[in-house]
Design an enzyme around this catalytic site. Structure first.
Site, short mmCIF file in Angstrom:
data_model
loop_
_atom_site.label_atom_id
_atom_site.label_comp_id
_atom_site.label_asym_id
_atom_site.label_seq_id
_atom_site.Cartn_x
_atom_site.Cartn_y
_atom_site.Cartn_z
CB THR A 1 -0.91 0.03 1.24
OG1 THR A 1 -1.56 1.30 1.33
CG2 THR A 1 -0.12 -0.18 2.52
CE1 TYR B 1 -3.92 -1.93 4.81
CE2 TYR B 1 -3.58 0.33 4.05
CZ TYR B 1 -3.81 -1.01 3.78
OH TYR B 1 -3.92 -1.44 2.47
#
Length: 337
Positions: free
Chosen positions: A125, A149
């Site tokens: 990501t 995250y």
């Protein structure tokens, strides 16, 4: 069997009953790859997996079972999508993200090494970059994630790099920007209830399934004060995965880190304008304070993926992304009614 008579390897797709994973399954099958899917169906849907794929309801953290599946199905490559993906939730419940993203990936990776899997593609990501100092962001930018995250994904990138240096496999870590849209043929799409992806949320609001859309943060250093993101169509993203697999097969001793985006950003308000334009319906916008863990602007430099893989996006148009997402949302509503 390919046009040249070559038998393509069976690919294991983790999280293949989820949003991006189910698109990858279709893309691989369309290209002649046999596919196995592993998903625990906590957030995925069994109906999202095509009948042509072999399905295993298993958690990727179950190392022994994963190693057995890799051997029994004679897997030749892994595309790893399984994990948790909601940034604000990761701030509220970080240990869930280190369990589902980092620890589970470590178990899967050890199973893959034990089963002699030669190629591994990881869904990373852009959140690993944190607050980017220079935009567009290149792959060589500092990686200083500002939420659990992003940190959980960066840890997996590190494990892949270290393991590949010690073991005979190669990998590609694709750093996604904001994935949106749905399969143009209507076969699958974002189906999770309560999803936080802006375009899905806005499409739900346009169809009357939400009363409004919250705009988190209006004081960022951006043209209209709202957050700017690089939105990539999910079908273009999974095409990049297939190309990455083919590249890994042709370059057995090399690995890749690559951004997956369009090098173009849109603000929250611009996205809402697009959804109103495509749907022909107004959306109520409620201005709220910033969410924890959200950077103001995150846009990719995609030169590496274009140059290395010959990737040529087909759906790099915001209104088209919205149109496909809206069509899927309408189909999903019909399925549920």
């Amino acid at each position: 069997m390919s046009a040249t008579g070559e038998q393509k390897p069976r690919v294991l797709v983790t999280g293949g009953a989820g949003y991006i994973g189910s698109h990858a399954v279709h893309a691989l099958l369309d290209r002649g790859y046999p596919v196995s899917v592993v998903d625990n169906l906590v957030t995925g849907f069994r109906w999202a997996v095509p009948d042509r794929a072999r399905f295993h309801e298993v958690d990727v953290a179950d190392q022994a079972r994963m190693e057995a599946i890799l051997r029994e199905d004679e897997i030749g490559g892994i595309m790893h999508f399984a994990g948790s993906v909601v940034v604000p939730e990761s701030v509220e419940n970080p240990l869930k993200y280190y369990r589902n993203n980092t620890a589970a990936s470590r178990n899967l990776l050890e199973a893959a090494v034990a089963a002699d899997i030669p190629h591994f593609i990881f869904s990373s990501t852009a959140a690993t970059y944190g607050l980017a100092e220079v935009v567009p962001v290149t792959e060589d930018a500092p990686q200083r994630p500002i939420n659990p995250y992003g940190a959980s994904k960066l840890m997996t990138e590190t494990m892949l790099r270290d393991a590949a240096a010690a073991q005979p496999f190669n990998f590609c870590a694709l750093r996604y920007f904001n994935v949106a849209g749905a399969d143009p043929e209507g076969r699958t799409g974002q189906s999770t209830a309560g999803a936080t992806h802006l375009i899905k949320v806005a499409c739900e609001a346009a169809l009357g399934k939400r009363s409004h859309v919250a705009v988190f943060g209006t004081d960022y250093d951006t043209p209209d004060g709202t957050g700017v993101r690089d939105y990539i169509h999910v079908s273009d993203l999974v095409e990049a995965h297939v190309l990455a697999l083919e590249w890994l097969r042709a370059h057995a001793s090399q690995s890749l880190f690559m951004n997956a985006g369009y090098k173009r950003g849109f603000s929250v308000l611009e996205v809402l304008d697009s959804v109103e334009r495509v749907s022909g319906r107004p959306i109520e916008r409620r201005l709220e304070s910033r969410r924890a863990g959200d950077p103001g602007e995150l846009v990719s430099d995609n030169a590496r993926i274009v140059r290395t893989l010959g990737w040529s996006p087909r759906y790099a148009d915001l209104d088209m992304i919205v149109r496909h997402a809206l069509s899927w949302e309408e189909a999903l509503e019909a399925r549920r009614s």
